[in-house]
Design a protein around this motif. Structure first.
Motif, PDB file in Angstrom:
ATOM      1  N   PRO A  15       0.809  -1.218   0.000  1.00 32.04           N
ATOM      2  CA  PRO A  15       0.000   0.000   0.000  1.00 32.04           C
ATOM      3  C   PRO A  15       0.843   1.269   0.000  1.00 32.04           C
ATOM      4  O   PRO A  15       2.058   1.235   0.250  1.00 32.04           O
ATOM      5  CB  PRO A  15      -0.806  -0.110   1.298  1.00 32.04           C
ATOM      6  CG  PRO A  15       0.005  -0.987   2.180  1.00 32.04           C
ATOM      7  CD  PRO A  15       0.743  -1.932   1.266  1.00 32.04           C
ATOM      8  N   GLU A  16       0.166   2.356  -0.268  1.00 30.37           N
ATOM      9  CA  GLU A  16       0.763   3.685  -0.231  1.00 30.37           C
ATOM     10  C   GLU A  16       1.391   3.926   1.149  1.00 30.37           C
ATOM     11  O   GLU A  16       0.895   3.432   2.161  1.00 30.37           O
ATOM     12  CB  GLU A  16      -0.360   4.692  -0.509  1.00 30.37           C
ATOM     13  CG  GLU A  16      -0.037   6.121  -0.251  1.00 30.37           C
ATOM     14  CD  GLU A  16      -1.249   7.020  -0.464  1.00 30.37           C
ATOM     15  OE1 GLU A  16      -1.107   7.953  -1.243  1.00 30.37           O
ATOM     16  OE2 GLU A  16      -2.289   6.787   0.144  1.00 30.37           O
ATOM     17  N   VAL A  17       2.487   4.710   1.184  1.00 34.15           N
ATOM     18  CA  VAL A  17       3.196   4.997   2.441  1.00 34.15           C
ATOM     19  C   VAL A  17       3.251   6.517   2.648  1.00 34.15           C
ATOM     20  O   VAL A  17       4.299   7.137   2.464  1.00 34.15           O
ATOM     21  CB  VAL A  17       4.630   4.402   2.421  1.00 34.15           C
ATOM     22  CG1 VAL A  17       5.301   4.583   3.779  1.00 34.15           C
ATOM     23  CG2 VAL A  17       4.616   2.945   2.016  1.00 34.15           C
ATOM     24  N   PRO A  18       2.132   7.142   3.050  1.00 34.12           N
ATOM     25  CA  PRO A  18       2.152   8.589   3.240  1.00 34.12           C
ATOM     26  C   PRO A  18       2.655   9.030   4.609  1.00 34.12           C
ATOM     27  O   PRO A  18       2.895  10.207   4.836  1.00 34.12           O
ATOM     28  CB  PRO A  18       0.686   8.983   3.076  1.00 34.12           C
ATOM     29  CG  PRO A  18      -0.053   7.788   3.598  1.00 34.12           C
ATOM     30  CD  PRO A  18       0.792   6.606   3.194  1.00 34.12           C
ATOM     31  N   ALA A  19       2.820   8.075   5.534  1.00 35.07           N
ATOM     32  CA  ALA A  19       3.224   8.428   6.896  1.00 35.07           C
ATOM     33  C   ALA A  19       4.652   7.965   7.178  1.00 35.07           C
ATOM     34  O   ALA A  19       5.065   6.896   6.743  1.00 35.07           O
ATOM     35  CB  ALA A  19       2.264   7.803   7.906  1.00 35.07           C
ATOM     36  N   ASP A  20       5.376   8.785   7.906  1.00 36.98           N
ATOM     37  CA  ASP A  20       6.723   8.413   8.342  1.00 36.98           C
ATOM     38  C   ASP A  20       6.610   7.599   9.627  1.00 36.98           C
ATOM     39  O   ASP A  20       6.753   6.401   9.623  1.00 36.98           O
ATOM     40  CB  ASP A  20       7.568   9.657   8.588  1.00 36.98           C
ATOM     41  CG  ASP A  20       8.068  10.289   7.312  1.00 36.98           C
ATOM     42  OD1 ASP A  20       7.961   9.664   6.245  1.00 36.98           O
ATOM     43  OD2 ASP A  20       8.560  11.426   7.374  1.00 36.98           O
ATOM     44  N   LEU A  21       6.343   8.272  10.701  1.00 33.36           N
ATOM     45  CA  LEU A  21       6.242   7.632  12.007  1.00 33.36           C
ATOM     46  C   LEU A  21       4.854   7.028  12.182  1.00 33.36           C
ATOM     47  O   LEU A  21       3.848   7.643  11.833  1.00 33.36           O
ATOM     48  CB  LEU A  21       6.492   8.658  13.119  1.00 33.36           C
ATOM     49  CG  LEU A  21       6.253   8.167  14.542  1.00 33.36           C
ATOM     50  CD1 LEU A  21       7.337   7.183  14.947  1.00 33.36           C
ATOM     51  CD2 LEU A  21       6.197   9.333  15.495  1.00 33.36           C
TER      52      LEU A  21
END
Length: 138
Positions: free
Chosen positions: A8-14
């Motif tokens: 899936p998409e990875v829009p978050a860092d932490l």
């Protein structure tokens, strides 16, 4: 039963789960994510491997008979180093706590967290039907 990996998409860092240590055993109560880019999918993850679903997808997952996960409320903020934090709109979402076993449940992560998320055909079909871009990662 066939199993699949989706990316899936990875829009978050932490990404992190919050535990209630007062319960015995400790219980995961919520999810916190810091977003580096806008969310464009109902199913997404963080660099740290915390999976999440927008409220509409979470409702569909909760109504299903699928196994291997638990939904917990989520909160999020733009990460301090985002290029343009004012443009990041964060949808209402739930964290997906993956607790299934590979080869048995619809949602699973292999022992040692190597290899990413493993989904049953039913789970992969539901997610891909809601976001056809995921089909490309199947």
């Amino acid at each position: 039963m066939k199993y699949f990996k989706l990316h899936p998409e990875v829009p978050a860092d932490l990404g992190q789960f919050t535990l209630n240590d007062a319960s015995d055993p400790p219980e995961t109560t919520s999810t916190y994510l810091e977003f580096a880019s806008p969310v464009r999918s109902e199913f997404f993850t963080s660099q740290s491997g915390v999976y999440a679903a927008t409220t509409p997808l979470a409702a569909a997952l909760a109504a299903s008979a699928m196994t291997g996960f638990r939904l917990v409320p989520g909160t999020g903020v733009p990460t301090p180093h985002a290029q343009d934090p004012d443009t990041i709109q964060i949808p209402e979402f739930y964290g997906i706590l993956i607790n299934g076993k590979p080869g048995r449940d619809d949602f699973a992560i292999p022992h040692g967290r190597k290899g990413g998320l493993i989904l049953s055909e039913q789970a992969a079909d539901l997610l891909c039907a809601r976001d056809p871009r995921l089909t490309e990662t199947r």
